[in-house]
Structure formats: C-alpha cells, structure tokens
Design a protein around this motif. Structure first.
Motif: not given
Ligand code: SAM
Length: 210
Positions: A78-84, A100-101, A128-129
C-alpha cells in the motif's frame, strides 16, 4: 543528467545497495511523471512541483524508502500519496501489486491515466483519504507513506501482515520530521528512526492541517 547517471551518482553512491531497487530506479522514466516544463530537471537530486502544492519526491528518498521496506516479488504493498504516480511505478517493479491512495482528485486521475498509458498494470489507484488504509485490500506486506504524518495512523499498523513493514515520515510540517521504519513481529510493533526528512504534510482525517 541521464537516468543511469542519476542512479549511480545520487542513489548508489549515497548508500542504497539493494540491487533490485537500483534496477527498478533504472527502468522507470521519471521524466514522464514530472510536469512538461520540468522535464529537463527530471533526473536532478530534488523534489519537483506537480501542482496542487504537492511534489514528486527526490529520487534518492524514493529508492531509500523502497530499500527500507525490504520489498519482495510476492508482496502486496500500500502506498499513501500517489502524487505523480512515480513512486508507485518504482514499487510496482519490485512487487506483485501496488495499491495507491491519493486525496487530491486531479492528481489521482492524472496518475492513474499516466500509469495506464505506460502499462504499469499491477497498480490500482484510488481517490480518497489514506488515513484509514485500504481495508478491502489488506493485509499488506509493506506500506509506504509519502507525506508526513503527525502520528502514525493506527489503521495502517492494523493492516500490516505479521512481519510487515511500514515506512513513514513522522513530524510536524513546521518542525523536524523523521523517516521511521515500523515492523510488526508477533503482534508487537517496533519502530526505528532512520533519517531526518522534509515531506509535504499528510492531510485529511486525523491531521491538524487540511
Ligand atoms: N509518491 C508521490 C510521487 O511519486 O509523486 C509523491 C507524493 S507527494 C510528496 C505526497 C502526496 O500525498 C500528495 O500527492 C498529496 O496530495 C498526498 N496526500 C496527502 N494527504 C493524503 C491522504 N490523507 N491520503 C492520500 N494521499 C494524501
């Protein structure tokens, strides 16, 4: 600076030695994930803006976080903060599947589209958060958080497998932050501070700044 020089000079020479991580960093074209006007700086040793007051992380930090997480080919991450989408793309070269969220709708849409265009088919992006993790896809072998939390969100610890690793920058956006590695062993969480860092803040539930 060409991609291979970046990996040698900014990552390998600074102490990241995991051969799989170095190879993953050599294969992902960072210039495809930055804004068009920043393409000539894509292989520099710094974060770059991606809009919405957010950044694509410094390549060294991406590599270092992947090494800390000790990613294995069969892992679900799980990655939080997909960004680019860049960090997710690097992780995807090392594991079975990446979830990824991203909390900013336009960034989530853009990253999902970019990853689809570039055929990173083992990544699922959700808007999402990320504070609550991704209960339907849990448990995870590793979780990588790419924005700074004031406290470690408990749902992320709950969603780690036995032996799972959580890599997260912790601290206030206005003072010092530390990159921390947390590991779950026999149900007990052990935390080890690894590196002073500077990340954009995690927003949403549980954080003081939105
Ligand atoms: N991993 C990204 C990349 O490779 O481009 C860099 C991420 S940037 C440093 C941090 C990201 O976390 C931003 O895109 C921001 O919108 C996102 N973010 C912040 N708070 C969040 C939250 N609660 N849930 C999900 N994403 C969040």
């Amino acid at each position: 600076m060409p991609l291979h020089d970046m990996v040698r000079d900014q990552i390998e020479h600074r102490g990241v030695h995991d051969a799989r991580v170095l190879e993953a960093m050599r294969t992902v074209p960072r210039h495809r994930f930055v804004l068009p006007q920043d393409r000539c700086d894509a292989y520099g040793d710094f974060p770059l803006p991606i809009g919405f007051h957010q950044t694509i992380s410094q390549p060294y930090i991406v590599a270092y976080m992947c090494e800390l997480a000790r990613l294995e080919p069969s892992d679900h991450v799980l990655e939080l903060g997909t960004g680019s989408g860049y960090n997710a793309a690097v992780i995807s070269r090392l594991v079975d599947h990446v979830y990824s969220i991203e909390i900013v709708p336009e960034l989530a849409r853009r990253a999902a589209e970019k990853l689809r265009q570039l055929h990173y088919d083992n990544i699922t992006v959700r808007l999402g958060d990320g504070h609550d993790g991704w209960p339907e896809a849990a448990p995870f072998d590793a979780i990588i958080v790419t924005a700074a939390a004031e406290q470690v969100p408990q749902p992320l610890l709950d969603q780690l497998v036995e032996g799972g690793r959580l890599v997260i920058p912790v601290g206030s956006p206005f003072s010092s932050q530390e990159l921390i590695l947390l590991e779950k062993r026999q149900g007990v969480i052990r935390a080890a501070p690894k590196l002073p860092v500077r990340f954009v803040p995690l927003t949403g539930k549980g954080q003081t700044q939105d």
